[in-house]
Design a protein around this motif. Sequence first.
Motif, PDB file in Angstrom:
ATOM      1  N   ASP A  19       0.802  -1.231   0.000  1.00  0.00           N
ATOM      2  CA  ASP A  19       0.000   0.000   0.000  1.00  0.00           C
ATOM      3  C   ASP A  19       0.836   1.282   0.000  1.00  0.00           C
ATOM      4  OD1 ASP A  19      -2.440  -1.209  -0.288  1.00  0.00           O
ATOM      5  OD2 ASP A  19      -3.022  -1.079   1.813  1.00  0.00           O
ATOM      6  N   HIS A  31      -6.444  -1.965  -2.249  1.00  0.00           N
ATOM      7  CA  HIS A  31      -7.601  -1.463  -2.986  1.00  0.00           C
ATOM      8  C   HIS A  31      -7.206  -0.141  -3.630  1.00  0.00           C
ATOM      9  CE1 HIS A  31      -7.949   0.306   1.037  1.00  0.00           C
ATOM     10  NE2 HIS A  31      -8.759   1.214   0.554  1.00  0.00           N
ATOM     11  N   ALA A  32      -8.134   0.455  -4.373  1.00  0.00           N
ATOM     12  CA  ALA A  32      -7.751   1.569  -5.247  1.00  0.00           C
ATOM     13  C   ALA A  32      -7.953   2.949  -4.628  1.00  0.00           C
ATOM     14  CB  ALA A  32      -8.511   1.467  -6.573  1.00  0.00           C
ATOM     15  N   CYS A  37      -2.876   3.330  -2.729  1.00  0.00           N
ATOM     16  CA  CYS A  37      -2.413   2.981  -4.078  1.00  0.00           C
ATOM     17  C   CYS A  37      -1.824   4.225  -4.725  1.00  0.00           C
ATOM     18  CB  CYS A  37      -3.609   2.457  -4.893  1.00  0.00           C
ATOM     19  SG  CYS A  37      -3.147   1.694  -6.449  1.00  0.00           S
ATOM     20  N   CYS A  45      -2.534  -7.061  -7.205  1.00  0.00           N
ATOM     21  CA  CYS A  45      -3.855  -6.700  -6.688  1.00  0.00           C
ATOM     22  C   CYS A  45      -4.892  -7.578  -7.365  1.00  0.00           C
ATOM     23  CB  CYS A  45      -4.152  -5.217  -6.954  1.00  0.00           C
ATOM     24  SG  CYS A  45      -4.124  -4.769  -8.694  1.00  0.00           S
ATOM     25  N   THR A  49      -9.412  -4.139  -8.679  1.00  0.00           N
ATOM     26  CA  THR A  49      -8.536  -3.046  -8.222  1.00  0.00           C
ATOM     27  C   THR A  49      -7.616  -2.582  -9.350  1.00  0.00           C
ATOM     28  OG1 THR A  49      -8.596  -3.703  -5.899  1.00  0.00           O
ATOM     29  CG2 THR A  49      -6.665  -2.457  -6.612  1.00  0.00           C
ATOM     30  N   ALA A  53      -7.560   1.149 -10.425  1.00  0.00           N
ATOM     31  CA  ALA A  53      -6.286   1.857 -10.253  1.00  0.00           C
ATOM     32  C   ALA A  53      -5.775   2.389 -11.590  1.00  0.00           C
ATOM     33  CB  ALA A  53      -5.250   0.932  -9.622  1.00  0.00           C
ATOM     34  N   THR A  64      -2.482 -10.147 -11.188  1.00  0.00           N
ATOM     35  CA  THR A  64      -3.835 -10.199 -10.613  1.00  0.00           C
ATOM     36  C   THR A  64      -4.268 -11.645 -10.361  1.00  0.00           C
ATOM     37  OG1 THR A  64      -4.747 -10.111 -12.859  1.00  0.00           O
ATOM     38  CG2 THR A  64      -4.568  -8.026 -11.657  1.00  0.00           C
ATOM     39  N   GLY A  88     -13.132  -4.911  -5.236  1.00  0.00           N
ATOM     40  CA  GLY A  88     -11.742  -5.296  -5.480  1.00  0.00           C
ATOM     41  C   GLY A  88     -10.862  -5.339  -4.251  1.00  0.00           C
ATOM     42  N   SER A  89     -11.343  -4.890  -3.103  1.00  0.00           N
ATOM     43  CA  SER A  89     -10.454  -4.803  -1.933  1.00  0.00           C
ATOM     44  C   SER A  89     -10.025  -6.196  -1.479  1.00  0.00           C
ATOM     45  CB  SER A  89     -11.125  -4.051  -0.787  1.00  0.00           C
ATOM     46  OG  SER A  89     -12.292  -4.708  -0.349  1.00  0.00           O
TER      47      SER A  89
END
Length: 334
Positions: A19, A31-32, A37, A45, A49, A53, A64, A88-89
């Motif tokens: 992060d 996450h984004a 990020c 990720c 995300t 991102a 991914t 996406g987290s």
Amino acid sequence: MILSLQNGLRISGVPFVLDAVRPERFAFASHAHADHCGRHHRILCTTATAELACARFGRTETITPEIGQTIEIEGIQVTLFDAGHVLGSAQILLVIDGHRVLYTGDVKPAGGKTTPPAAAPACDTLIIEATYGRPGYVFPPVEQTVDLLVTTIKRVFVRGLTPVLLAYGLGKAQEAMALLAQQGFAFACHRLIYDAVLIYRAHGIPLAGAELFSPQKLRDKVVVMPPGVPQSREWRQISNPYTIFLTGWALDRVPRRSGADLVLPLSDHADYPQLVQYIQKTGARTVFTFHGFPELAARLRETGLCARHLSRKDAVDMAGGRDAGPGTAYDLFP
Ligand SMILES: [Zn+2]
């Protein structure tokens, strides 16, 4: 095995930063959100995300893995698990020389309408965001907040005003619209929010009734804006706004300074009891808390765990270029 704070979290021997917000050669993005990020050369990720991102920070190289799929990166086993925070987290479980280290990022164990619940994978050492890590932060049931929100929106329409939800552009805004969807409301979304809506839809979350903000088409619409844009062009085109700020901080300090007509407690984080329960579920014997409040680590120490709060001051000192000295580097397995 050393954990340190310098533009994100670094673990000795792990080839990526956790992060980071300023550019890195290789980073894990939980996450984004912009505080987790940034514009990195390569990110690890989830697929969602990566899309969010790349839309926000520009195209980049991505790794991914699927949720629950274990891959190996430079001798370290890596598995992502749902975090329940926003689309996406993910949490990341690292197995380093047989030790299981779990980093959560922002986590909401219950998940929501737009996010699956968070897993609580077993680990030896846990590094967890403690955003609401202080006794007293207890959110009311979501259904209660939604009922109040629905009642308020209907009354606002009756008074001839325009309801404006102030909600963070990625996650909270989409979750609020999903929670309100059964009421048949239509939504006029600020561009930043609508950009994310399109990615939510691509991942199977319909968000029916959400449209891009258009000043000619605001009649009977609930406007959804990120907080902090009251001077924007869109804002000036709303007649008779009634603002409702959706934030977990409704429990204390925000109502006095937000300027909103109403502040309601809707959060995409765990509250204090949920944090404690989640930590116990992982079975971790060593816990580092991060962001938020030191009270959570103190409480964990009372229960016999080895727990320490990584202070923001340490992070700031490190970001200023100082060497990692006492108080800024931590042994993961003391
Ligand atoms: Zn976040």
